[in-house]
Design a protein around this motif. Structure first.
Motif, mmCIF file in Angstrom:
data_model
loop_
_atom_site.group_PDB
_atom_site.id
_atom_site.type_symbol
_atom_site.label_atom_id
_atom_site.label_comp_id
_atom_site.label_asym_id
_atom_site.label_seq_id
_atom_site.Cartn_x
_atom_site.Cartn_y
_atom_site.Cartn_z
ATOM 1 N N PHE A 1 -9.300 2.729 -14.663
ATOM 2 C CA PHE A 1 -8.375 3.687 -14.056
ATOM 3 C C PHE A 1 -7.972 3.261 -12.647
ATOM 4 C CE2 PHE A 1 -8.320 8.184 -16.099
ATOM 5 C CZ PHE A 1 -7.906 7.645 -17.295
ATOM 6 N N ARG A 2 -8.944 2.821 -11.874
ATOM 7 C CA ARG A 2 -8.669 2.485 -10.468
ATOM 8 C C ARG A 2 -7.587 1.408 -10.348
ATOM 9 N NH1 ARG A 2 -10.845 4.572 -5.439
ATOM 10 N NH2 ARG A 2 -10.232 3.091 -3.846
ATOM 11 N N LYS A 3 -7.549 0.478 -11.305
ATOM 12 C CA LYS A 3 -6.555 -0.598 -11.243
ATOM 13 C C LYS A 3 -5.138 -0.027 -11.288
ATOM 14 C CE LYS A 3 -9.612 -3.770 -13.757
ATOM 15 N NZ LYS A 3 -9.807 -4.512 -15.015
ATOM 16 N N ARG A 4 -4.916 0.878 -12.218
ATOM 17 C CA ARG A 4 -3.586 1.471 -12.313
ATOM 18 C C ARG A 4 -3.290 2.386 -11.141
ATOM 19 N NH1 ARG A 4 -3.261 4.249 -17.752
ATOM 20 N NH2 ARG A 4 -1.326 5.180 -17.036
ATOM 21 N N GLU A 5 -4.294 3.129 -10.711
ATOM 22 C CA GLU A 5 -4.073 4.050 -9.606
ATOM 23 C C GLU A 5 -3.770 3.307 -8.307
ATOM 24 O OE1 GLU A 5 -6.860 7.525 -11.582
ATOM 25 O OE2 GLU A 5 -7.625 6.395 -9.877
ATOM 26 N N GLU A 6 -4.381 2.158 -8.091
ATOM 27 C CA GLU A 6 -4.045 1.323 -6.929
ATOM 28 C C GLU A 6 -2.590 0.839 -7.036
ATOM 29 O OE1 GLU A 6 -5.540 0.469 -4.160
ATOM 30 O OE2 GLU A 6 -7.691 0.796 -4.433
ATOM 31 N N PHE A 7 -2.168 0.507 -8.243
ATOM 32 C CA PHE A 7 -0.787 0.085 -8.484
ATOM 33 C C PHE A 7 0.164 1.221 -8.119
ATOM 34 C CE2 PHE A 7 2.989 -0.623 -11.061
ATOM 35 C CZ PHE A 7 3.186 -2.001 -11.004
ATOM 36 N N TRP A 8 -0.161 2.451 -8.572
ATOM 37 C CA TRP A 8 0.678 3.609 -8.223
ATOM 38 C C TRP A 8 0.779 3.761 -6.719
ATOM 39 C CZ3 TRP A 8 -2.301 7.742 -11.565
ATOM 40 C CH2 TRP A 8 -2.196 7.401 -12.914
ATOM 41 N N PHE A 9 -0.371 3.644 -6.048
ATOM 42 C CA PHE A 9 -0.377 3.828 -4.599
ATOM 43 C C PHE A 9 0.564 2.834 -3.925
ATOM 44 C CE2 PHE A 9 -1.919 3.129 -0.299
ATOM 45 C CZ PHE A 9 -2.001 4.429 0.171
ATOM 46 N N GLN A 10 0.532 1.593 -4.370
ATOM 47 C CA GLN A 10 1.422 0.590 -3.786
ATOM 48 C C GLN A 10 2.888 0.956 -4.009
ATOM 49 O OE1 GLN A 10 0.237 -3.218 -5.376
ATOM 50 N NE2 GLN A 10 -1.854 -3.009 -4.581
ATOM 51 N N LYS A 11 3.182 1.519 -5.172
ATOM 52 C CA LYS A 11 4.561 1.913 -5.482
ATOM 53 C C LYS A 11 5.012 3.127 -4.665
ATOM 54 C CE LYS A 11 5.754 -0.936 -8.857
ATOM 55 N NZ LYS A 11 6.973 -1.759 -8.840
ATOM 56 N N LEU A 12 4.055 3.892 -4.159
ATOM 57 C CA LEU A 12 4.368 5.106 -3.397
ATOM 58 C C LEU A 12 4.226 4.920 -1.891
ATOM 59 C CD1 LEU A 12 2.456 7.742 -5.569
ATOM 60 C CD2 LEU A 12 4.935 7.415 -5.455
ATOM 61 N N GLU A 13 3.718 3.780 -1.474
ATOM 62 C CA GLU A 13 3.295 3.631 -0.080
ATOM 63 C C GLU A 13 4.441 3.807 0.914
ATOM 64 O OE1 GLU A 13 -0.094 0.980 2.148
ATOM 65 O OE2 GLU A 13 0.896 0.180 0.374
ATOM 66 N N ASP A 14 5.633 3.329 0.571
ATOM 67 C CA ASP A 14 6.711 3.371 1.560
ATOM 68 C C ASP A 14 7.177 4.782 1.920
ATOM 69 O OD1 ASP A 14 7.731 2.865 -1.230
ATOM 70 O OD2 ASP A 14 9.653 3.315 -0.296
ATOM 71 N N PRO A 15 7.183 5.764 0.979
ATOM 72 C CA PRO A 15 7.620 7.106 1.400
ATOM 73 C C PRO A 15 6.474 8.059 1.746
ATOM 74 C CG PRO A 15 7.649 7.016 -0.987
ATOM 75 C CD PRO A 15 7.093 5.696 -0.483
ATOM 76 N N LEU A 16 5.250 7.544 1.931
ATOM 77 C CA LEU A 16 4.098 8.426 2.100
ATOM 78 C C LEU A 16 4.112 9.214 3.407
ATOM 79 C CD1 LEU A 16 1.078 6.480 0.575
ATOM 80 C CD2 LEU A 16 2.001 8.670 -0.178
ATOM 81 N N GLU A 17 5.004 8.885 4.319
ATOM 82 C CA GLU A 17 5.106 9.679 5.544
ATOM 83 C C GLU A 17 5.734 11.038 5.256
ATOM 84 O OE1 GLU A 17 7.276 7.357 8.323
ATOM 85 O OE2 GLU A 17 5.710 5.831 8.555
ATOM 86 N N ASN A 18 6.349 11.164 4.096
ATOM 87 C CA ASN A 18 7.008 12.414 3.707
ATOM 88 C C ASN A 18 6.273 13.030 2.516
ATOM 89 O OD1 ASN A 18 9.389 12.111 5.533
ATOM 90 N ND2 ASN A 18 9.693 10.276 4.280
ATOM 91 N N ASP A 19 6.722 14.198 2.105
ATOM 92 C CA ASP A 19 6.099 14.870 0.969
ATOM 93 C C ASP A 19 6.617 14.298 -0.348
ATOM 94 O OD1 ASP A 19 4.613 16.508 2.600
ATOM 95 O OD2 ASP A 19 6.084 18.118 2.600
ATOM 96 N N ILE A 20 5.682 14.049 -1.267
ATOM 97 C CA ILE A 20 5.993 13.482 -2.581
ATOM 98 C C ILE A 20 5.420 14.396 -3.653
ATOM 99 C CG2 ILE A 20 5.552 11.544 -4.155
ATOM 100 C CD1 ILE A 20 5.235 9.765 -1.671
ATOM 101 N N LEU A 21 6.176 14.611 -4.706
ATOM 102 C CA LEU A 21 5.670 15.307 -5.887
ATOM 103 C C LEU A 21 5.354 14.239 -6.930
ATOM 104 C CD1 LEU A 21 5.196 18.120 -7.181
ATOM 105 C CD2 LEU A 21 7.481 17.938 -8.133
ATOM 106 N N PHE A 22 4.097 14.180 -7.354
ATOM 107 C CA PHE A 22 3.668 13.119 -8.264
ATOM 108 C C PHE A 22 3.091 13.707 -9.541
ATOM 109 C CE2 PHE A 22 0.477 9.870 -9.649
ATOM 110 C CZ PHE A 22 1.402 8.928 -10.052
ATOM 111 N N VAL A 23 3.630 13.271 -10.680
ATOM 112 C CA VAL A 23 3.189 13.723 -11.993
ATOM 113 C C VAL A 23 2.393 12.601 -12.650
ATOM 114 C CG1 VAL A 23 3.936 14.461 -14.286
ATOM 115 C CG2 VAL A 23 5.192 15.230 -12.255
#
Length: 201
Positions: free
Chosen positions: A119-141
């Motif tokens: 699981f951690r492998k994919r979740e780290e991948f997600w984090f990288q894909k989300l990293e650029d807008p993390l200063e703002n609010d994100i809705l993640f499904v």
């Protein structure tokens, strides 16, 4: 802040081509639309990939919501495709069952290994894909089985999060199966501390 919604992908997040919305789809849509009104996210992101949607003959309900809002809110698929999963060394429950067919109580044990070792492998991948807008609010499904572990990853990275919904569309039988899996992980810690595990091959 990352706002999390946990779902059953097939029953809540995806809709077959040309199919009407089910009650479960409508509930998911209502949770998302209420969240948009209250938190005003800059991005709607989801654990899915266009190739998988195409394979299943399905559309993303979250993307349809984003599309209906025009350019007001962005949308992003963040899950790795098949080639990317191979690069990550990710093994699904099904693949682990094929690699280790002699394991007792196969589906439970294979799912336990997927959660504990992959699981951690994919979740780290997600984090990288989300990293650029993390200063703002994100809705993640994401899939409901990832809600707590992905929240833990966000916390470890110093990112605040909140769970809006944990398990939209999850059937009682799935809760029962997941309980058995989590109990197996809890009761067999030594099995998941081995980094020469066959599921990692």
């Amino acid at each position: 802040m990352v706002y999390l919604i946990g779902v059953n992908h097939d029953r809540a997040q995806r809709r077959g081509y040309g199919q009407d919305l089910t009650d479960c789809h409508r509930r998911f849509r209502s949770v998302v639309e209420s969240a948009i009104q209250s938190i005003h996210p800059c991005l709607l992101a989801e654990e899915d990939h266009p190739d998988f949607l195409s394979e299943y003959g399905a559309d993303s309900i979250l993307k349809s919501i984003a599309d209906s809002l025009g350019s007001r809110i962005g949308h992003r698929f963040v899950d790795p495709g098949r080639a990317e999963r191979e690069e990550l060394g990710y093994r699904s429950q099904r693949r682990i069952s094929e690699i280790c067919p002699s394991w007792p109580n196969g589906y439970v044990v294979a799912r336990a290994h997927e959660i504990a070792h992959h699981f951690r492998k994919r979740e780290e991948f997600w984090f990288q894909k989300l990293e650029d807008p993390l200063e703002n609010d994100i809705l993640f499904v994401c899939g409901w089985g990832h809600v707590e572990s992905f929240r833990g990853l966000l916390t470890s990275k110093g990112v605040a999060s909140s769970i809006l919904a944990r398990a939209i569309g999850i059937l009682p039988s799935r809760f029962k199966f997941d309980k058995a899996v989590r109990e197996y992980i809890r009761d067999c810690p030594a099995e998941f501390n081995k980094w020469d595990c066959p599921c990692l091959a």
